[in-house]
Design an enzyme around this catalytic site. Structure first.
Site, PDB file in Angstrom:
ATOM      1  CG  ASP A 159      -0.432  -4.143   2.348  1.00 46.80           C
ATOM      2  OD1 ASP A 159      -0.105  -3.493   1.348  1.00 46.80           O
ATOM      3  OD2 ASP A 159      -0.574  -3.642   3.479  1.00 46.80           O
ATOM      4  CB  SER A 178       3.034   0.841   6.827  1.00 48.77           C
ATOM      5  OG  SER A 178       1.834   1.059   7.507  1.00 48.77           O
ATOM      6  CG  HIS A 223      -0.373   0.238   2.523  1.00 48.62           C
ATOM      7  ND1 HIS A 223      -0.072  -0.801   3.389  1.00 48.62           N
ATOM      8  CD2 HIS A 223      -0.008   1.369   3.169  1.00 48.62           C
ATOM      9  CE1 HIS A 223       0.445  -0.297   4.500  1.00 48.62           C
ATOM     10  NE2 HIS A 223       0.497   1.007   4.391  1.00 48.62           N
TER      11      HIS A 223
END
Length: 289
Positions: free
Chosen positions: A164, A239, A130
């Protein structure tokens, strides 16, 4: 070239617990139960804080009373923060040299930022898809900042939106230390872990906690995963970074957090299990080089 902007970096994919929200909304409510859900969470928090405060005051009064009755000085207050176990210090020292900041140029001059980590001596880096997707995908200009502050362009080897996971590659002169990966099934609930990355643009940040749960069913973006849950503080910018055990082995890829009313970390974060991430990354590398 992308620039590390720090504060204001977008959060990762929304977290939805299938057991809590059948409509696919965030915990803090978008449709579902409407604004009332956010207000309930605030009331619960206020009530919990009030209980904690009352318990603290009551405990202090009781302790003072006992001390006066026994003519003994009250015991010294416990440290506000527990000491960090030495093994976590050693793990951080081992892992930080292999973790990078990832910056992706997006439309309109925006920059998506996150983290990543080296997985082999060929300088392949695992990160979250992402992050790359926010810049427009495979053709995006991706910049990696190494632990010693050098910035260099990275090639997007491949992406897998379903898991992801994305893989980048930097030039050999990056000389990143590949991180050891935990064996499948070796992670245990309650074991200490650290999250390493660049929350809010602060490169090389380490936060400590434990594995709170395994195989936690969550929806990250449009897909459902069985994630590693942790209370190690994870914030925007973490992330794609590693969740690491006390032996310095990666147990997961930090991916998302649960929030209340859209605010920051509340001690509930989620990581893609490393065996899943490794399988996807190996497939990407085999196809993309």
């Amino acid at each position: 070239m992308a620039v590390q902007t720090g504060l204001g970096e977008p959060r990762g994919p929304r977290f939805v617990s299938p057991s809590l929200d059948p409509y696919g909304d965030e915990w803090h409510g978008v449709h579902g139960d409407g604004p009332g859900r956010g207000r309930r969470w605030r009331r619960i928090l206020v009530f919990a804080l009030a209980v904690i405060a009352l318990s603290t005051v009551s405990g202090a009064l009781a302790g003072g009373y006992v001390a006066t009755q026994t003519n003994q000085p009250p015991a010294p207050a416990a440290s506000a923060a527990a000491a960090v176990p030495p093994d976590l210090i050693a793990a951080a020292d081992k892992v930080v040299p292999g973790v990078v900041s990832v910056m992706v140029d997006g439309p309109g001059g925006a920059t998506a930022t996150g983290s990543g980590f080296a997985i082999d001596n060929l300088q392949h880096i695992v990160t979250n898809d992402h992050i790359v997707a926010r810049g427009g995908g495979r053709g995006s200009e991706v910049t990696v900042e190494t632990p010693d502050g050098r910035q260099m362009m990275a090639k997007v080897v491949g992406r897998d939106p379903g898991s992801d996971i994305a893989v980048l590659r930097v030039p050999p002169d990056a000389q990143l230390n590949p991180l050891a990966l935990a064996k499948p099934g070796a992670t245990r609930v309650g074991e200490p872990v650290i999250a390493v990355g660049s929350p809010l643009g602060l490169a090389g940040t380490v936060t400590a906690g434990i594995v709170s749960a395994l195989d936690r069913p969550v929806r990250l973006g449009a897909n459902r995963h069985n994630a590693v849950q942790t209370d190690a503080s994870i914030n925007p910018g973490n992330s794609g970074g590693p969740l690491v055990n006390a032996r310095g082995e990666v147990v997961g890829v930090n991916t998302a957090i649960a929030t209340i009313d859209g605010n920051g970390s509340i001690g509930i974060g989620f990581a893609i299990p490393i065996d899943q991430a490794q399988q996807v990354a190996d497939g990407i590398i085999a196809k993309g080089g």
